[in-house]
Scaffold this motif. Structure first.
Motif, short mmCIF file in Angstrom:
data_model
loop_
_atom_site.label_atom_id
_atom_site.label_comp_id
_atom_site.label_asym_id
_atom_site.label_seq_id
_atom_site.Cartn_x
_atom_site.Cartn_y
_atom_site.Cartn_z
N ASN A 1 58.64 8.00 -22.61
CA ASN A 1 58.95 9.71 -22.52
C ASN A 1 58.28 10.36 -23.36
OD1 ASN A 1 61.20 9.07 -20.98
ND2 ASN A 1 62.67 8.90 -22.86
N HIS B 1 65.38 22.56 -21.55
CA HIS B 1 66.18 21.97 -20.18
C HIS B 1 65.10 20.91 -19.74
CE1 HIS B 1 69.64 24.14 -20.05
NE2 HIS B 1 68.97 25.36 -20.24
N ALA B 2 63.97 21.35 -19.58
CA ALA B 2 62.76 20.18 -19.07
C ALA B 2 62.96 18.95 -19.79
CB ALA B 2 61.53 20.88 -18.78
N GLY C 1 65.37 18.02 -21.80
CA GLY C 1 66.71 17.32 -21.58
C GLY C 1 66.80 16.45 -20.17
N ASP C 2 66.16 16.91 -19.36
CA ASP C 2 66.08 16.19 -18.21
C ASP C 2 65.18 14.95 -18.13
OD1 ASP C 2 67.32 18.11 -16.73
OD2 ASP C 2 65.72 19.16 -15.83
N ILE C 3 64.16 15.15 -18.88
CA ILE C 3 63.42 13.76 -19.13
C ILE C 3 64.53 12.81 -20.14
CG2 ILE C 3 61.35 12.97 -20.57
CD1 ILE C 3 59.93 15.60 -20.01
N GLU D 1 67.50 12.76 -20.22
CA GLU D 1 68.64 12.45 -19.65
C GLU D 1 69.68 12.71 -20.41
OE1 GLU D 1 68.80 8.52 -17.96
OE2 GLU D 1 67.02 9.21 -16.44
N PRO E 1 72.36 16.33 -21.83
CA PRO E 1 72.71 17.53 -21.52
C PRO E 1 72.13 18.58 -22.46
CG PRO E 1 74.61 16.32 -22.45
CD PRO E 1 73.70 15.53 -22.18
#
Length: 143
Positions: free
Chosen positions: A35, A82-83, A85-87, A89, A91
Motif C-alpha cells: 500500500n 478518502h482516497a 481510506g479506499d486504499i 479499505e 471508512p
C-alpha cells in the motif's frame, strides 16, 4: 580418484555457500508494504510538511505502518483522505472543521495600545512599525 575428490570439494563448497546465502537472504529480507506506493501516489507530493513529516513519502510510510491518521494531509484535504481510506479499505469520516475567531475585535476599548502610532495610515507601514500598535497581535491593526 583426485578428480572425484576435487568434484566433491568444489560441490561441497558450492552447497555450503548456497545454504549460507539462503539463510542470509531470509534473515535480511525487507517486507515491502504494497500500500505504500499507492498511498504515496494519492498524496499531492508537495512536501509542505503540514502533516508533521518532512516529505509526503515519509507521511505515506507512517500511514502504511499505522503510525498516524489519514486526516493529516492539509494540502490534499478530504479528497486525499478518502482516497487513502479506499486504499486501506477503512471508512473515513472527516473531523469537524475548526475555525479560529478573534473575539476582541481589536478596537480601542477591547485591547490596550503598546505604543502610540502617528505614522502613515497604511497597513504595510503599521506592520513594519512593530506588527501594529495593539498589545494583542491577533486583532485588527487599528486603522
Amino acid at each position: 580418484m583426485s578428480l572425484i575428490t576435487a568434484l566433491l570439494v568444489v560441490g561441497g563448497m558450492g552447497a555450503l555457500w548456497a545454504l549460507l546465502l539462503t539463510f542470509t537472504a531470509q534473515k535480511t529480507h525487507v517486507h515491502v508494504n504494497q500500500n505504500l506506493e499507492k498511498i504515496n501516489a494519492a498524496l499531492p507530493g508537495c512536501d509542505c510538511q503540514a502533516c508533521g513529516f518532512k516529505t509526503c513519502k515519509a507521511y505515506a510510510a507512517a500511514i502504511a505502518g499505522s503510525r498516524t491518521s489519514v486526516y493529516g494531509c492539509a494540502a490534499g484535504g478530504p479528497k486525499t483522505a478518502h482516497a487513502i481510506g479506499d486504499i486501506l479499505e477503512v471508512p473515513v469520516t472527516m473531523p469537524d472543521q475548526m475555525v479560529a475567531v478573534v473575539h476582541c475585535k481589536g478596537g480601542k476599548r477591547e485591547t490596550l495600545d503598546r505604543y502610540r502610532y502617528d505614522g502613515i495610515a497604511d497597513y504595510h507601514a503599521v506592520m513594519i512599525a512593530g506588527n501594529g500598535d495593539k498589545l494583542c497581535a491577533d486583532g485588527c491593526l487599528g486603522l
